[in-house]
Structures are given as C-alpha cells and as structure tokens.
Design a protein around this motif. Structure first.
Motif, PDB file in Angstrom:
ATOM      1  N   ALA A  67       1.478  -1.175  -0.298  1.00  0.00           N
ATOM      2  CA  ALA A  67      -0.014   0.085  -0.178  1.00  0.00           C
ATOM      3  C   ALA A  67       0.607   1.591   0.057  1.00  0.00           C
ATOM      4  CB  ALA A  67      -0.795   0.057   1.339  1.00  0.00           C
ATOM      5  N   THR A  68       0.772   2.047  -0.682  1.00  0.00           N
ATOM      6  CA  THR A  68       0.961   3.461  -0.404  1.00  0.00           C
ATOM      7  C   THR A  68       0.556   4.734  -0.975  1.00  0.00           C
ATOM      8  OG1 THR A  68       0.960   3.993  -3.528  1.00  0.00           O
ATOM      9  CG2 THR A  68       3.046   2.391  -2.689  1.00  0.00           C
ATOM     10  N   ARG A  69       1.044   6.318  -0.587  1.00  0.00           N
ATOM     11  CA  ARG A  69       0.611   6.977  -0.590  1.00  0.00           C
ATOM     12  C   ARG A  69      -1.094   7.549  -1.493  1.00  0.00           C
ATOM     13  NH1 ARG A  69       2.470  13.175   0.702  1.00  0.00           N
ATOM     14  NH2 ARG A  69       0.729  14.221   0.594  1.00  0.00           N
ATOM     15  N   LYS A  70      -0.547   6.974  -2.682  1.00  0.00           N
ATOM     16  CA  LYS A  70      -1.350   6.851  -3.862  1.00  0.00           C
ATOM     17  C   LYS A  70      -2.494   6.325  -3.485  1.00  0.00           C
ATOM     18  CE  LYS A  70       1.946   9.401  -6.838  1.00  0.00           C
ATOM     19  NZ  LYS A  70       2.911   9.452  -8.676  1.00  0.00           N
ATOM     20  N   ASP A  71      -1.955   5.157  -3.344  1.00  0.00           N
ATOM     21  CA  ASP A  71      -3.105   3.763  -3.332  1.00  0.00           C
ATOM     22  C   ASP A  71      -4.295   4.816  -2.293  1.00  0.00           C
ATOM     23  OD1 ASP A  71      -2.203   2.627  -4.787  1.00  0.00           O
ATOM     24  OD2 ASP A  71      -0.703   1.705  -3.310  1.00  0.00           O
ATOM     25  N   ALA A  72      -3.820   5.102  -1.012  1.00  0.00           N
ATOM     26  CA  ALA A  72      -4.173   5.301   0.404  1.00  0.00           C
ATOM     27  C   ALA A  72      -5.362   6.784  -0.572  1.00  0.00           C
ATOM     28  CB  ALA A  72      -4.188   5.939   1.223  1.00  0.00           C
ATOM     29  N   GLU A  73      -4.601   7.877  -0.990  1.00  0.00           N
ATOM     30  CA  GLU A  73      -5.781   8.528  -1.644  1.00  0.00           C
ATOM     31  C   GLU A  73      -6.916   8.177  -2.751  1.00  0.00           C
ATOM     32  OE1 GLU A  73      -2.933  11.484  -3.423  1.00  0.00           O
ATOM     33  OE2 GLU A  73      -2.420  12.189  -1.543  1.00  0.00           O
ATOM     34  N   GLY A  74      -6.839   7.385  -3.403  1.00  0.00           N
ATOM     35  CA  GLY A  74      -7.537   7.257  -4.133  1.00  0.00           C
ATOM     36  C   GLY A  74      -8.514   6.408  -3.692  1.00  0.00           C
ATOM     37  N   VAL A  75      -8.551   5.290  -2.744  1.00  0.00           N
ATOM     38  CA  VAL A  75      -9.458   4.697  -1.890  1.00  0.00           C
ATOM     39  C   VAL A  75     -10.139   5.909  -0.900  1.00  0.00           C
ATOM     40  CG1 VAL A  75      -9.906   2.634  -0.360  1.00  0.00           C
ATOM     41  CG2 VAL A  75      -7.758   2.434  -1.714  1.00  0.00           C
ATOM     42  N   THR A  76      -9.938   6.222  -0.569  1.00  0.00           N
ATOM     43  CA  THR A  76     -10.162   7.800   0.143  1.00  0.00           C
ATOM     44  C   THR A  76     -11.367   8.440  -0.330  1.00  0.00           C
ATOM     45  OG1 THR A  76      -8.466   7.855   1.943  1.00  0.00           O
ATOM     46  CG2 THR A  76     -10.049   9.500   2.142  1.00  0.00           C
ATOM     47  N   GLY A  77     -10.563   8.650  -2.120  1.00  0.00           N
ATOM     48  CA  GLY A  77     -11.700   9.760  -2.614  1.00  0.00           C
ATOM     49  C   GLY A  77     -13.063   9.204  -3.178  1.00  0.00           C
ATOM     50  N   ALA A  78     -12.644   7.350  -3.590  1.00  0.00           N
ATOM     51  CA  ALA A  78     -14.167   7.037  -3.656  1.00  0.00           C
ATOM     52  C   ALA A  78     -14.665   6.422  -2.878  1.00  0.00           C
ATOM     53  CB  ALA A  78     -13.211   5.332  -3.879  1.00  0.00           C
ATOM     54  N   GLU A  79     -14.439   6.290  -1.755  1.00  0.00           N
ATOM     55  CA  GLU A  79     -14.967   6.312  -0.091  1.00  0.00           C
ATOM     56  C   GLU A  79     -16.240   7.641  -0.002  1.00  0.00           C
ATOM     57  OE1 GLU A  79     -15.207   4.821   4.995  1.00  0.00           O
ATOM     58  OE2 GLU A  79     -14.130   4.024   3.290  1.00  0.00           O
ATOM     59  N   MET A  80     -15.359   8.268  -0.544  1.00  0.00           N
ATOM     60  CA  MET A  80     -15.958   9.672   0.503  1.00  0.00           C
ATOM     61  C   MET A  80     -17.031  10.324  -0.674  1.00  0.00           C
ATOM     62  SD  MET A  80     -12.605  12.339   1.458  1.00  0.00           S
ATOM     63  CE  MET A  80     -14.139  13.771   1.089  1.00  0.00           C
TER      64      MET A  80
ATOM     65  N   ASN B 294     -19.095   8.368  -2.039  1.00  0.00           N
ATOM     66  CA  ASN B 294     -20.130   8.103  -2.583  1.00  0.00           C
ATOM     67  C   ASN B 294     -20.663   7.591  -1.127  1.00  0.00           C
ATOM     68  OD1 ASN B 294     -20.333   6.284  -5.285  1.00  0.00           O
ATOM     69  ND2 ASN B 294     -18.557   5.871  -4.423  1.00  0.00           N
ATOM     70  N   ASP B 295     -19.965   8.588  -0.270  1.00  0.00           N
ATOM     71  CA  ASP B 295     -21.080   8.515   0.665  1.00  0.00           C
ATOM     72  C   ASP B 295     -22.107   9.967   1.125  1.00  0.00           C
ATOM     73  OD1 ASP B 295     -21.070   7.703   4.347  1.00  0.00           O
ATOM     74  OD2 ASP B 295     -20.403   9.664   3.915  1.00  0.00           O
ATOM     75  N   PRO B 296     -23.189   9.794   1.630  1.00  0.00           N
ATOM     76  CA  PRO B 296     -24.246  10.546   1.463  1.00  0.00           C
ATOM     77  C   PRO B 296     -23.421  12.511   2.154  1.00  0.00           C
ATOM     78  CG  PRO B 296     -25.053   8.995   2.320  1.00  0.00           C
ATOM     79  CD  PRO B 296     -23.842   8.074   2.107  1.00  0.00           C
ATOM     80  N   HIS B 297     -23.074  11.958   3.224  1.00  0.00           N
ATOM     81  CA  HIS B 297     -22.492  13.302   4.070  1.00  0.00           C
ATOM     82  C   HIS B 297     -20.534  13.442   3.654  1.00  0.00           C
ATOM     83  CE1 HIS B 297     -25.332  12.573   6.787  1.00  0.00           C
ATOM     84  NE2 HIS B 297     -25.443  11.724   6.784  1.00  0.00           N
ATOM     85  N   LEU B 298     -20.417  12.271   2.365  1.00  0.00           N
ATOM     86  CA  LEU B 298     -18.937  13.039   1.535  1.00  0.00           C
ATOM     87  C   LEU B 298     -18.045  12.795   2.892  1.00  0.00           C
ATOM     88  CD1 LEU B 298     -19.516  16.346  -0.338  1.00  0.00           C
ATOM     89  CD2 LEU B 298     -19.701  13.852  -1.152  1.00  0.00           C
ATOM     90  N   THR B 299     -18.433  11.809   3.707  1.00  0.00           N
ATOM     91  CA  THR B 299     -16.820  12.059   4.388  1.00  0.00           C
ATOM     92  C   THR B 299     -16.405  10.069   4.615  1.00  0.00           C
ATOM     93  OG1 THR B 299     -18.721  11.625   6.708  1.00  0.00           O
ATOM     94  CG2 THR B 299     -18.015  13.256   6.051  1.00  0.00           C
ATOM     95  N   THR B 300     -15.935   9.670   5.621  1.00  0.00           N
ATOM     96  CA  THR B 300     -14.982   8.340   5.619  1.00  0.00           C
ATOM     97  C   THR B 300     -15.712   8.034   6.856  1.00  0.00           C
ATOM     98  OG1 THR B 300     -13.016   8.701   6.365  1.00  0.00           O
ATOM     99  CG2 THR B 300     -13.140   8.745   4.173  1.00  0.00           C
ATOM    100  N   TYR B 301     -15.523   6.263   7.184  1.00  0.00           N
ATOM    101  CA  TYR B 301     -16.216   5.929   8.094  1.00  0.00           C
ATOM    102  C   TYR B 301     -14.917   6.097   9.049  1.00  0.00           C
ATOM    103  CZ  TYR B 301     -17.848   2.099  11.442  1.00  0.00           C
ATOM    104  OH  TYR B 301     -18.351   2.157  12.594  1.00  0.00           O
ATOM    105  N   PRO B 302     -14.053   6.076  10.325  1.00  0.00           N
ATOM    106  CA  PRO B 302     -13.072   6.716  11.216  1.00  0.00           C
ATOM    107  C   PRO B 302     -12.284   5.072  11.414  1.00  0.00           C
ATOM    108  CG  PRO B 302     -14.936   7.345  12.219  1.00  0.00           C
ATOM    109  CD  PRO B 302     -15.445   6.480  10.965  1.00  0.00           C
ATOM    110  N   THR B 303     -12.509   3.505  11.060  1.00  0.00           N
ATOM    111  CA  THR B 303     -12.150   2.815  11.074  1.00  0.00           C
ATOM    112  C   THR B 303     -12.504   1.669   9.963  1.00  0.00           C
ATOM    113  OG1 THR B 303     -13.635   1.655  12.812  1.00  0.00           O
ATOM    114  CG2 THR B 303     -11.518   2.493  13.818  1.00  0.00           C
ATOM    115  N   GLY B 304     -13.061   2.165   8.974  1.00  0.00           N
ATOM    116  CA  GLY B 304     -13.057   1.364   7.520  1.00  0.00           C
ATOM    117  C   GLY B 304     -11.663   1.185   7.058  1.00  0.00           C
ATOM    118  N   VAL B 305     -12.409   0.593   5.774  1.00  0.00           N
ATOM    119  CA  VAL B 305     -11.859   0.660   4.676  1.00  0.00           C
ATOM    120  C   VAL B 305     -10.285   1.204   4.215  1.00  0.00           C
ATOM    121  CG1 VAL B 305     -10.990  -0.183   2.306  1.00  0.00           C
ATOM    122  CG2 VAL B 305     -13.261  -1.012   3.531  1.00  0.00           C
ATOM    123  N   ALA B 306     -11.086   2.646   3.690  1.00  0.00           N
ATOM    124  CA  ALA B 306     -10.441   3.744   3.847  1.00  0.00           C
ATOM    125  C   ALA B 306      -8.892   4.374   4.720  1.00  0.00           C
ATOM    126  CB  ALA B 306     -10.946   5.069   3.556  1.00  0.00           C
ATOM    127  N   ALA B 307      -9.544   3.909   5.502  1.00  0.00           N
ATOM    128  CA  ALA B 307      -8.911   4.352   7.283  1.00  0.00           C
ATOM    129  C   ALA B 307      -7.721   3.277   7.546  1.00  0.00           C
ATOM    130  CB  ALA B 307      -9.843   4.265   8.096  1.00  0.00           C
TER     131      ALA B 307
END
Length: 224
Positions: free
Chosen positions: A184-197, A199-212
C-alpha cells in the motif's frame, strides 16, 4: 542422365554402349597403334554411385539447414517466453519485505470495523482497493469488490442491521481472493479514500473503515 540412375540395369546398358563405341573407334584407328592402346577401356561412369553421393550431400545440407532453423526457432521461443515472464513481473510486482499490502489492509479492516454493515461507500472503497492491488480496471467475478457490491445492494433492501452483510463477511481472507497484491502506498490510500467519500451521503469516511485501514498501511510502509 537421370534415366540411368534408377537401376543397375541402366548402368550396365550404359557401359555396353560405351564398349560398342570403343569397337567403332578401333575400326577408325591407325594400324600402327599399339595393342595396349587398343585394349585401353573406355571409362564407364558409375551413375548410381555419383547419384548416391549427390543425394547424401543434399541430405547433409538439408539436415544442417533444418538444425539451424530449429536453433533459431528455439531461441525465438525462449526470447518470447522471457518477454512474457518479464511482463508478468512488471504487472504483478512482489511486495517488499516487511511492508503491508492492500489485501492485508482490507483484512485489517475486519478487526477494526468488521461488524459494520456494508454500504455503497464501503463497496466503492473496496473496489478502488482491488483495482489498485491487481492493476485491473474491471471488477473480477467472485472477487472482494463484486462481493461488496452484492452486499451493499442486498443491505439496501433489508431493514434490520442484524441481518445485513458486514465487512467481516466480505473482507475475511481478502488477500487470498486477490490474484495479485502490492504494498500500500500514499497514492493508493488517496484513491481509496476519495472513492469512499464520493459515495458517502455526508462525503466523509468511516473512522476505522476501509479507507482508514489502507491509509494506516500506507503510513507504516512510508515510515520504513
């Protein structure tokens, strides 16, 4: 000449014709020619022997050419195989020793948020993680991304959280479900975080979820 190559009969016939010519020549020779000169035989060409020599020579040449072609073909095959193997290595790079892969980061999410029902934002984050781990742009049938999308679709129709499919149901053994994996790299983390945000109704990520979890793995790898 080819008519005399097929059998010994033709060879003997050719020699007899030679002797006949010799007798005709003797009639026209001067009378003072010696007996030794008169008895000198006319050479009979061994047509069959010469043909066999030619055939043997041609066979040797052909065998040498075939061997050379075989060597060239074998070398070409080895080169093509080497190029394919090289492409496989580039497409599926091995993880560095001591680093955390994307698949392992997904499995870590089971420990931190395994009881969370799968939502669309989770499915999008898992899909982004799978794409970055495998290098493929499409969803693999039976993979973690496909399972996550099915779970999100099913959970949207279920009212009770107790019967919904959770992240633990989808991500347990995620590494073994990926055909290839990478650190896992920083770019991978940014891509996963962006995808989760997105598709979230509040445009946030789950604190201990996949992106985190992927972001934490990227930070650990970067610090090494």
């Amino acid at each position: 000449m080819q008519n005399y190559i097929n059998s010994d009969h033709h060879k003997y016939k050719y020699c007899l014709e030679g002797k006949k010519k010799r007798k005709e020549r003797e009639k026209n020779l001067p009378k003072n020619m010696s007996e030794e000169q008169l008895q000198k035989p006319i050479d009979c060409v061994d047509v069959k022997g010469e043909a066999e020599k030619i055939s043997t020579t041609e066979g040797s040449i052909k065998a040498a050419e075939d061997k050379e072609k075989g060597v060239v073909a074998e070398a070409s095959g080895e080169q093509a195989e080497g190029e394919v193997n090289q492409k496989k290595v580039v497409a599926n790079p091995l993880k560095s020793e001591g680093t955390i892969t994307i698949g392992e980061a997904l499995e870590a999410a089971v420990l931190t948020a395994g009881n969370k029902p799968v939502e669309w934002s989770d499915a999008a984050a898992i899909q982004a993680a799978e794409v970055r781990a495998t290098g493929r742009t499409n969803i693999m049938p039976g993979g973690v991304a496909a399972s996550a999308q099915s779970a999100a679709t099913l959970n949207a129709r279920v009212g009770s959280d107790d019967t919904k499919t959770t992240l633990a149901d989808v991500l347990t053994g995620a590494s073994s479900k990926l055909p290839s994996d990478k650190a896992a790299t920083r770019k991978d983390a940014e891509g996963v975080t962006g995808a989760e945000m997105r598709n979230d109704p509040h445009l946030t990520t789950y604190p201990t979820g996949v992106a985190a979890s992927v972001a934490a793995a990227a930070r650990i790898n970067q610090s090494k």
